[in-house]
Motif scaffolding. Structure first.
Motif, PDB file in Angstrom:
ATOM      1  N   GLY A   1       3.232   1.564  -2.965  1.00  0.00           N
ATOM      2  CA  GLY A   1       2.590   1.661  -4.304  1.00  0.00           C
ATOM      3  C   GLY A   1       1.997   3.017  -4.309  1.00  0.00           C
ATOM      4  O   GLY A   1       1.818   3.523  -5.399  1.00  0.00           O
ATOM      5  N   SER A   2       1.669   3.607  -3.065  1.00  0.00           N
ATOM      6  CA  SER A   2       1.070   4.972  -3.441  1.00  0.00           C
ATOM      7  C   SER A   2       2.201   5.948  -3.842  1.00  0.00           C
ATOM      8  O   SER A   2       1.894   6.886  -4.473  1.00  0.00           O
ATOM      9  CB  SER A   2       0.720   5.397  -1.855  1.00  0.00           C
ATOM     10  OG  SER A   2      -0.377   4.678  -1.647  1.00  0.00           O
ATOM     11  N   MET A   3       3.449   5.746  -3.376  1.00  0.00           N
ATOM     12  CA  MET A   3       4.586   6.418  -3.862  1.00  0.00           C
ATOM     13  C   MET A   3       4.780   6.277  -5.389  1.00  0.00           C
ATOM     14  O   MET A   3       5.071   7.286  -6.138  1.00  0.00           O
ATOM     15  CB  MET A   3       5.813   6.335  -3.186  1.00  0.00           C
ATOM     16  CG  MET A   3       5.916   6.777  -1.731  1.00  0.00           C
ATOM     17  SD  MET A   3       7.471   6.039  -1.174  1.00  0.00           S
ATOM     18  CE  MET A   3       7.362   6.794   0.734  1.00  0.00           C
TER      19      MET A   3
ATOM     20  N   ARG B   1      11.095   2.442  -2.614  1.00  0.00           N
ATOM     21  CA  ARG B   1      10.722   3.245  -3.782  1.00  0.00           C
ATOM     22  C   ARG B   1      11.809   3.612  -4.666  1.00  0.00           C
ATOM     23  O   ARG B   1      11.666   3.522  -5.719  1.00  0.00           O
ATOM     24  CB  ARG B   1       9.819   4.268  -3.010  1.00  0.00           C
ATOM     25  CG  ARG B   1       9.329   5.223  -4.162  1.00  0.00           C
ATOM     26  CD  ARG B   1      10.463   6.599  -4.175  1.00  0.00           C
ATOM     27  NE  ARG B   1      10.243   7.322  -5.242  1.00  0.00           N
ATOM     28  CZ  ARG B   1      10.860   8.072  -5.967  1.00  0.00           C
ATOM     29  NH1 ARG B   1      12.184   8.140  -5.663  1.00  0.00           N
ATOM     30  NH2 ARG B   1      10.801   8.721  -6.934  1.00  0.00           N
TER      31      ARG B   1
ATOM     32  N   GLU C   1       4.041   2.538 -14.651  1.00  0.00           N
ATOM     33  CA  GLU C   1       3.413   2.085 -13.144  1.00  0.00           C
ATOM     34  C   GLU C   1       3.179   0.818 -13.057  1.00  0.00           C
ATOM     35  O   GLU C   1       3.264   0.257 -11.894  1.00  0.00           O
ATOM     36  CB  GLU C   1       2.120   3.119 -13.090  1.00  0.00           C
ATOM     37  CG  GLU C   1       1.466   3.252 -11.632  1.00  0.00           C
ATOM     38  CD  GLU C   1       0.196   3.805 -11.594  1.00  0.00           C
ATOM     39  OE1 GLU C   1      -0.930   3.574 -11.039  1.00  0.00           O
ATOM     40  OE2 GLU C   1       0.252   5.077 -12.251  1.00  0.00           O
TER      41      GLU C   1
ATOM     42  N   ARG D   1       2.716   5.417  -7.633  1.00  0.00           N
ATOM     43  CA  ARG D   1       1.557   5.965  -8.475  1.00  0.00           C
ATOM     44  C   ARG D   1       1.698   7.629  -8.498  1.00  0.00           C
ATOM     45  O   ARG D   1       1.406   8.156  -9.599  1.00  0.00           O
ATOM     46  CB  ARG D   1       0.145   5.605  -7.733  1.00  0.00           C
ATOM     47  CG  ARG D   1       0.068   4.422  -7.656  1.00  0.00           C
ATOM     48  CD  ARG D   1      -1.610   3.947  -7.139  1.00  0.00           C
ATOM     49  NE  ARG D   1      -1.699   2.630  -7.053  1.00  0.00           N
ATOM     50  CZ  ARG D   1      -1.415   1.752  -6.080  1.00  0.00           C
ATOM     51  NH1 ARG D   1      -1.208   2.442  -5.058  1.00  0.00           N
ATOM     52  NH2 ARG D   1      -1.859   0.375  -6.143  1.00  0.00           N
ATOM     53  N   ALA D   2       2.157   8.061  -7.556  1.00  0.00           N
ATOM     54  CA  ALA D   2       2.455   9.707  -7.385  1.00  0.00           C
ATOM     55  C   ALA D   2       3.576   9.755  -8.289  1.00  0.00           C
ATOM     56  O   ALA D   2       3.721  10.925  -9.019  1.00  0.00           O
ATOM     57  CB  ALA D   2       2.832  10.254  -6.007  1.00  0.00           C
TER      58      ALA D   2
ATOM     59  N   ASP E   1       0.899  -1.120  -0.045  1.00  0.00           N
ATOM     60  CA  ASP E   1      -0.110   0.005  -0.051  1.00  0.00           C
ATOM     61  C   ASP E   1       0.822   1.517   0.075  1.00  0.00           C
ATOM     62  O   ASP E   1       0.538   2.128  -0.859  1.00  0.00           O
ATOM     63  CB  ASP E   1      -0.945   0.004   1.232  1.00  0.00           C
ATOM     64  CG  ASP E   1      -2.031  -1.280   1.113  1.00  0.00           C
ATOM     65  OD1 ASP E   1      -2.325  -1.400  -0.012  1.00  0.00           O
ATOM     66  OD2 ASP E   1      -2.553  -1.425   2.165  1.00  0.00           O
ATOM     67  N   SER E   2       1.718   1.174   0.816  1.00  0.00           N
ATOM     68  CA  SER E   2       2.479   2.739   1.158  1.00  0.00           C
ATOM     69  C   SER E   2       3.465   2.653  -0.240  1.00  0.00           C
ATOM     70  O   SER E   2       3.350   3.978  -0.737  1.00  0.00           O
ATOM     71  CB  SER E   2       3.384   2.551   2.399  1.00  0.00           C
ATOM     72  OG  SER E   2       2.471   2.342   3.491  1.00  0.00           O
TER      73      SER E   2
END
Length: 291
Positions: free
Chosen positions: A115-117, A260, A185, A119-120, A112-113
């Motif tokens: 993955g959020s980075m 990341r 992505e 995507r951003a 989750d964490s």
């Protein structure tokens, strides 16, 4: 098959020859058994740097024991490093794989964490490519302007040629960047899931896997194996060295940031498939070890 030639040029099989030798009381020389060595060529001596030679010893009980021994640097000056038992090597590998194995809760958090980075940051990758395209167009315009100046006699031959070569070099560099495959992505998120799944499963697959798969797991997670005083030493590869550092929840965020960065900066990366079934009992055991 293997044959032996008799005095009268008659051809007999190897088994017939051995039987004949046994009957007359001269048993044939035992043929050496062929052995497969899981880590052949992987280990170097910590003293002289020679590659360790694998040896198999079969006890009267039938149990097979494998050792890795240094025979370097030369037969005139043999190395005195003691041999390493394969069982000890595999115990060291297993310990590291368990250390780098995050539990299911941590795996979900990292997915989750990180993955959020990803995507951003994926938008930034697209912007970076657009910047390269604009720079290439600007270089082409600069080349046209330079040519016009030369045609009007406002630039001499020496300056024209020097500037022309500079622009051509810049265009070549920019074109190479555009031709490089850009990780999308989806690529990055798929790689992240693969890494987390591998970390979760590797210690338990390693314990059950055949030799070829065990070797693949070792090469995917470690490098530069040396042996000194019967102790196996290695370098932990990223990203598994990053996961091994996430020993407590407060350290997860730092690992998340490093992971990341690694995802975006690493182009060539391969993990072997872990085909053995990963059971619920394995997961329970792993969570108990992690706790």
């Amino acid at each position: 098959g293997e044959t032996y030639q008799g005095a009268h040029e008659a051809m007999i099989s190897a088994s017939e020859w051995d039987r004949a030798q046994a009957i007359i009381g001269r048993p044939g020389k035992a043929r050496p058994a062929k052995h497969e060595f899981t880590y052949a060529g992987l280990l170097r001596c910590g003293s002289c740097g020679s590659i360790l030679t694998p040896e198999a010893h079969v006890k009267p009980s039938g149990n097979r024991y494998v050792y890795y021994r240094c025979h370097g640097p030369s037969r005139f000056k043999p190395c005195r490093e003691p041999a390493l038992a394969e069982a000890k090597l595999e115990a060291s590998i297993s310990m590291y794989l368990h250390k780098a194995a995050i539990d299911q809760e941590a795996a979900e958090w990292f997915e989750d964490s990180v993955g959020s980075m990803v995507r951003a940051d994926a938008g930034q990758l697209h912007s970076a490519r657009e910047s390269v395209e604009k720079a290439l167009q600007a270089a082409a315009s600069e080349g046209e302007a330079l040519l016009n100046l030369r045609l009007r006699g406002q630039v001499d031959d020496e300056l024209f040629e020097r500037k022309r070569l500079e622009i051509a070099d810049r265009q070549t560099t920019l074109r190479i960047k555009l031709q490089e495959r850009q990780l999308t992505e989806d690529d990055l998120l798929a790689r992240l899931r693969q890494i987390l799944d591998f970390s979760l499963r590797a210690p338990y697959v390693f314990a059950k896997a055949p030799p070829v798969q065990r070797r693949q797991i070792v090469e995917a997670t470690t490098s530069n194996w040396t042996v000194k005083d019967r102790e196996p030493l290695y370098l932990a590869k990223n990203p598994f060295s990053l996961l091994a550092a996430a020993t407590t929840r407060p350290k997860w965020w730092a690992t998340c940031v490093h992971l990341r960065t690694w995802l975006f900066e690493t182009e060539d990366f391969y993990l072997p498939d872990l085909k053995l079934e990963f059971t619920h009992e394995d997961s329970v055991t792993q969570n108990a070890v992690a706790a």
